[in-house]
Design an enzyme around this catalytic site. Structure first.
Site, PDB file in Angstrom:
ATOM      1  N   ARG A  10       5.419   3.357   8.605  1.00 58.45           N
ATOM      2  CA  ARG A  10       6.443   4.196   7.967  1.00 58.45           C
ATOM      3  C   ARG A  10       5.887   5.594   7.691  1.00 58.45           C
ATOM      4  NH1 ARG A  10       6.993  -0.912   4.840  1.00 58.45           N
ATOM      5  NH2 ARG A  10       8.934  -1.945   5.492  1.00 58.45           N
ATOM      6  N   GLU A  11       5.225   6.161   8.674  1.00 56.53           N
ATOM      7  CA  GLU A  11       4.582   7.452   8.475  1.00 56.53           C
ATOM      8  C   GLU A  11       5.591   8.588   8.357  1.00 56.53           C
ATOM      9  OE1 GLU A  11       3.983   5.413  11.008  1.00 56.53           O
ATOM     10  OE2 GLU A  11       1.854   4.871  11.042  1.00 56.53           O
ATOM     11  N   GLN A  43       0.010  13.197   5.379  1.00 53.90           N
ATOM     12  CA  GLN A  43       0.708  12.025   5.917  1.00 53.90           C
ATOM     13  C   GLN A  43       0.854  10.993   4.801  1.00 53.90           C
ATOM     14  OE1 GLN A  43       0.097  10.167   9.970  1.00 53.90           O
ATOM     15  NE2 GLN A  43      -0.974   8.631   8.765  1.00 53.90           N
ATOM     16  N   THR A  44       2.078  10.528   4.587  1.00 55.41           N
ATOM     17  CA  THR A  44       2.317   9.430   3.664  1.00 55.41           C
ATOM     18  C   THR A  44       2.740   8.203   4.457  1.00 55.41           C
ATOM     19  OG1 THR A  44       4.618  10.110   3.295  1.00 55.41           O
ATOM     20  CG2 THR A  44       2.953  10.949   1.754  1.00 55.41           C
ATOM     21  N   ASN A  45       2.477   7.041   3.886  1.00 59.40           N
ATOM     22  CA  ASN A  45       2.866   5.792   4.528  1.00 59.40           C
ATOM     23  C   ASN A  45       3.093   4.747   3.451  1.00 59.40           C
ATOM     24  OD1 ASN A  45       3.468   3.964   6.555  1.00 59.40           O
ATOM     25  ND2 ASN A  45       1.435   3.958   7.475  1.00 59.40           N
ATOM     26  N   GLU A  53      -2.586  10.695   2.938  1.00 58.89           N
ATOM     27  CA  GLU A  53      -3.697  10.993   3.825  1.00 58.89           C
ATOM     28  C   GLU A  53      -3.642  12.469   4.190  1.00 58.89           C
ATOM     29  OE1 GLU A  53      -4.962   7.122   6.307  1.00 58.89           O
ATOM     30  OE2 GLU A  53      -3.027   7.969   6.907  1.00 58.89           O
ATOM     31  N   ASP A  74       0.206   5.402   0.626  1.00 57.76           N
ATOM     32  CA  ASP A  74      -0.836   6.287   1.151  1.00 57.76           C
ATOM     33  C   ASP A  74      -0.486   7.762   1.014  1.00 57.76           C
ATOM     34  OD1 ASP A  74      -2.229   4.066   2.072  1.00 57.76           O
ATOM     35  OD2 ASP A  74      -1.428   4.213   4.111  1.00 57.76           O
ATOM     36  N   GLU A  83       0.842  -1.204   0.000  1.00 56.33           N
ATOM     37  CA  GLU A  83       0.000   0.000   0.000  1.00 56.33           C
ATOM     38  C   GLU A  83       0.868   1.242   0.000  1.00 56.33           C
ATOM     39  OE1 GLU A  83      -3.489  -0.160   2.472  1.00 56.33           O
ATOM     40  OE2 GLU A  83      -3.177   1.904   3.160  1.00 56.33           O
ATOM     41  N   GLY A 125      -3.994  15.295  17.290  1.00 55.77           N
ATOM     42  CA  GLY A 125      -4.109  14.065  18.062  1.00 55.77           C
ATOM     43  C   GLY A 125      -5.515  13.757  18.557  1.00 55.77           C
ATOM     44  N   ARG A 155      10.056   5.457  19.289  1.00 58.16           N
ATOM     45  CA  ARG A 155       9.285   4.402  18.638  1.00 58.16           C
ATOM     46  C   ARG A 155      10.195   3.323  18.079  1.00 58.16           C
ATOM     47  NH1 ARG A 155       5.380   5.589  13.429  1.00 58.16           N
ATOM     48  NH2 ARG A 155       4.290   3.573  13.339  1.00 58.16           N
TER      49      ARG A 155
END
Length: 271
Positions: free
Chosen positions: A130-131, A119-121, A106, A104, A102, A200, A259
């Protein structure tokens, strides 16, 4: 896109285009089907433009009839204007398999006057996380802008109006699955993401501004073998990528040490 001896293989009502050089139609009905809430999907004029609508009852979405493997995919999008806080407009490619691939885009809405966050992923063989997030340097609701994926065997480029914003390279040599075997359909949807999308989840959707509308036009796909040398090349694009990262990037999973105390292996070779 895939160039093989097979063509037009019908599988669960999805046609995999295998031996085609160019898909370019001004009519959305020729390339897409509504896959969520047909009552909230509008075809404008003769079908050259499509609108997705979010109201208090439901969001909406569409999917491409065809799946693609490699090539250049463009879509022009005009996002929700005004107070779009809590809305998410997702534009993405996905194989929708058990271990799916995928890509993305967003678009995370915001209160009036605040910039949109893009936001890409990337998911490869079902692995995501992998944001990257950037502010857009223009108002994406004032006019249409072009969002592009250039997908080759070496790398995947994400571009906005021709400006490179992200590179995902083939790092199979260090054990990272690459998106090279699963054709992907093109999807888009608009939905209520106010539990997380804006600050958030602190700012919720203000339904008095509904309906929220995202508009689409000029979908275009170019086969891999028809791409120009400059399409997949990084030589003229890296300066702009550095500019985006310096001035507009607000989150990168590669530098999130809480993270990922050990950087993911796909961060070792960015380009």
């Amino acid at each position: 896109m895939m160039k093989t001896s097979c063509c037009n293989l019908l599988l669960s009502s999805i046609i995999f285009i295998c031996a085609i050089d160019l898909v370019h139609s001004s009519r959305f009905q020729e390339n897409f089907v509504v896959n969520w809430a047909a009552s909230n999907v509008r075809f404008i004029g003769s079908g050259n433009e499509l609108q997705l609508v979010l109201d208090q009852n439901t969001g909406s979405g569409f999917a491409s009839k065809n799946a693609y493997l490699f090539g250049r995919i463009d879509m022009q999008i005009k996002l929700v204007p005004g107070d779009s806080a809590g809305t998410v407009t997702a534009y993405y490619l996905s194989s929708e398999t058990a271990h799916h691939d995928e890509l993305d885009f967003e678009f995370l809405g915001n209160v009036s006057g605040q910039p949109y966050i893009l936001q890409t992923n990337v998911f490869s063989s079902g692995i995501g996380g992998r944001e990257q997030r950037i502010y857009l340097w223009f108002d994406p609701s004032a006019d249409f802008h072009t969002y592009t994926v250039v997908w080759t065997e070496q790398r995947i480029l994400f571009l906005v109006d021709g400006t490179l914003i992200r590179v995902f390279s083939n790092n199979e040599a260090v054990g990272v699955p690459y998106l090279s075997k699963q054709p992907m359909n093109v999807f888009s949807s608009i939905w209520n993401g106010d539990q997380w999308a804006t600050e958030g989840g602190r700012i919720k959707i203000d339904w008095k501004h509904a309906p929220f509308i995202a508009s689409y036009r000029n979908f275009r796909v170019v086969a891999l073998r028809q791409l120009g040398i400059s399409d997949g090349s990084l030589d003229s694009k890296l300066e702009k990528l550095a500019w985006v990262k310096k001035n507009y990037m607000v989150y990168d999973y590669c530098t999130d040490h809480l993270r990922y105390p050990t950087p993911p292996p796909d961060c070792t070779r960015i380009v």
